[in-house]
Design a protein around this motif. Structure first.
Motif, PDB file in Angstrom:
ATOM      1  N   TYR A   4       0.848  -1.190  -0.094  1.00 46.81           N
ATOM      2  CA  TYR A   4      -0.037   0.176  -0.039  1.00 46.81           C
ATOM      3  C   TYR A   4       0.778   1.111  -0.009  1.00 46.81           C
ATOM      4  O   TYR A   4       1.893   1.382   0.911  1.00 46.81           O
ATOM      5  CB  TYR A   4      -0.780  -0.110   1.171  1.00 46.81           C
ATOM      6  N   THR A   5       0.390   2.178  -0.871  1.00 40.59           N
ATOM      7  CA  THR A   5       1.016   3.594  -0.678  1.00 40.59           C
ATOM      8  C   THR A   5       0.278   4.156   0.666  1.00 40.59           C
ATOM      9  O   THR A   5      -0.669   3.746   1.104  1.00 40.59           O
ATOM     10  CB  THR A   5       0.730   4.449  -1.750  1.00 40.59           C
ATOM     11  N   PHE A  80      -7.357  -0.229  -5.109  1.00 38.30           N
ATOM     12  CA  PHE A  80      -6.644  -0.496  -6.130  1.00 38.30           C
ATOM     13  C   PHE A  80      -6.991  -0.010  -7.760  1.00 38.30           C
ATOM     14  O   PHE A  80      -6.390  -0.625  -8.513  1.00 38.30           O
ATOM     15  CB  PHE A  80      -5.887  -1.856  -6.001  1.00 38.30           C
ATOM     16  N   ASP A  81      -8.417   0.045  -7.538  1.00 40.86           N
ATOM     17  CA  ASP A  81      -9.217   0.266  -8.886  1.00 40.86           C
ATOM     18  C   ASP A  81      -8.915  -0.673  -9.978  1.00 40.86           C
ATOM     19  O   ASP A  81      -8.970  -0.521 -11.014  1.00 40.86           O
ATOM     20  CB  ASP A  81      -8.582   1.843  -9.425  1.00 40.86           C
ATOM     21  N   LYS A  87      -1.888  -6.013  -9.086  1.00 40.30           N
ATOM     22  CA  LYS A  87      -0.586  -6.480  -9.025  1.00 40.30           C
ATOM     23  C   LYS A  87      -0.296  -6.479  -7.359  1.00 40.30           C
ATOM     24  O   LYS A  87       0.417  -7.527  -6.945  1.00 40.30           O
ATOM     25  CB  LYS A  87       0.337  -5.426  -9.808  1.00 40.30           C
ATOM     26  N   GLU A  88      -1.105  -5.887  -6.641  1.00 37.99           N
ATOM     27  CA  GLU A  88      -0.830  -5.798  -5.026  1.00 37.99           C
ATOM     28  C   GLU A  88      -1.576  -7.177  -4.563  1.00 37.99           C
ATOM     29  O   GLU A  88      -0.945  -7.574  -3.475  1.00 37.99           O
ATOM     30  CB  GLU A  88      -1.608  -4.852  -4.430  1.00 37.99           C
ATOM     31  N   PHE A  89      -2.461  -7.766  -5.179  1.00 36.20           N
ATOM     32  CA  PHE A  89      -2.952  -8.781  -4.554  1.00 36.20           C
ATOM     33  C   PHE A  89      -3.014  -9.953  -5.364  1.00 36.20           C
ATOM     34  O   PHE A  89      -3.820 -11.061  -5.494  1.00 36.20           O
ATOM     35  CB  PHE A  89      -4.436  -8.424  -4.400  1.00 36.20           C
ATOM     36  N   VAL A  94      -4.815 -15.250  -7.149  1.00 29.46           N
ATOM     37  CA  VAL A  94      -4.473 -16.767  -7.808  1.00 29.46           C
ATOM     38  C   VAL A  94      -5.009 -17.722  -6.937  1.00 29.46           C
ATOM     39  O   VAL A  94      -5.591 -18.719  -7.078  1.00 29.46           O
ATOM     40  CB  VAL A  94      -3.013 -16.755  -8.306  1.00 29.46           C
ATOM     41  N   GLY A  95      -4.398 -17.591  -5.588  1.00 31.90           N
ATOM     42  CA  GLY A  95      -4.642 -18.785  -4.517  1.00 31.90           C
ATOM     43  C   GLY A  95      -6.405 -18.754  -3.996  1.00 31.90           C
ATOM     44  O   GLY A  95      -6.613 -19.959  -4.147  1.00 31.90           O
TER      45      GLY A  95
END
Length: 157
Positions: A4-5, A80-81, A87-89, A94-95
């Motif tokens: 996170y930013t 994250f829009d 990309k962050e999750f 995938v899991g």
């Protein structure tokens, strides 16, 4: 690597979806414990349990998994829009996809008439994929909490 930013962190902390996830995740865990217990009691013939309860347990587990996945999508979109696979999750998503596949596979196999002993093994696989996915999230939560403490110490947030 922080996910996170500081701006996203503020959004995350203010999001209703964060609160919903915090409430639903432990409920899903307790449903998992019930399901894995019933599955084990049945598989090892420890108690006289009708197979019906194995299917009911994984049904509830699958429903809660789906609810958490969907509310997680709203969370991801807000922070994250992107609805899924941001990309962050990415790896957590995938899991989750793999776990969802194995949860749903149980019902496809039941519909196809697989024997109970095979369905019990498939239920164990579904539960295992849930555990692996939950561990992914726990590791990321720990890493993010450490990063959040670091940012607070630097006065960034």
């Amino acid at each position: 690597m922080p996910r996170y930013t500081p701006e996203q962190l503020a959004k995350r902390n203010a999001s209703v979806w964060t609160d919903i996830q915090i409430i639903l995740a432990p409920i899903q865990f307790f449903i998992f414990l019930g399901g894995i217990t019933l599955n084990t009691l049945y598989a090892f013939n420890i108690a006289s349990i009708d197979f019906y309860w194995i299917s009911i347990a994984i049904l509830f587990k699958t429903l809660f998994f789906a609810i958490l996945f969907i509310t997680g999508m709203f969370f991801e979109k807000e922070i994250f829009d992107q609805w899924v696979y941001s990309k962050e999750f990415f790896w957590e998503d995938v899991g989750s996809t793999v776990a969802a596949f194995f949860h749903l596979l149980y019902f496809v196999m039941a519909w196809m008439g697989y024997p109970e002993h095979v369905l019990v093994v498939e239920a164990y696989i579904a539960y295992l994929t849930y555990v692996m996915n939950a561990l992914q999230y726990l590791v990321r939560i720990i890493l993010e909490k450490n990063n959040e403490r670091k940012l607070k110490g630097q006065g960034t947030i």
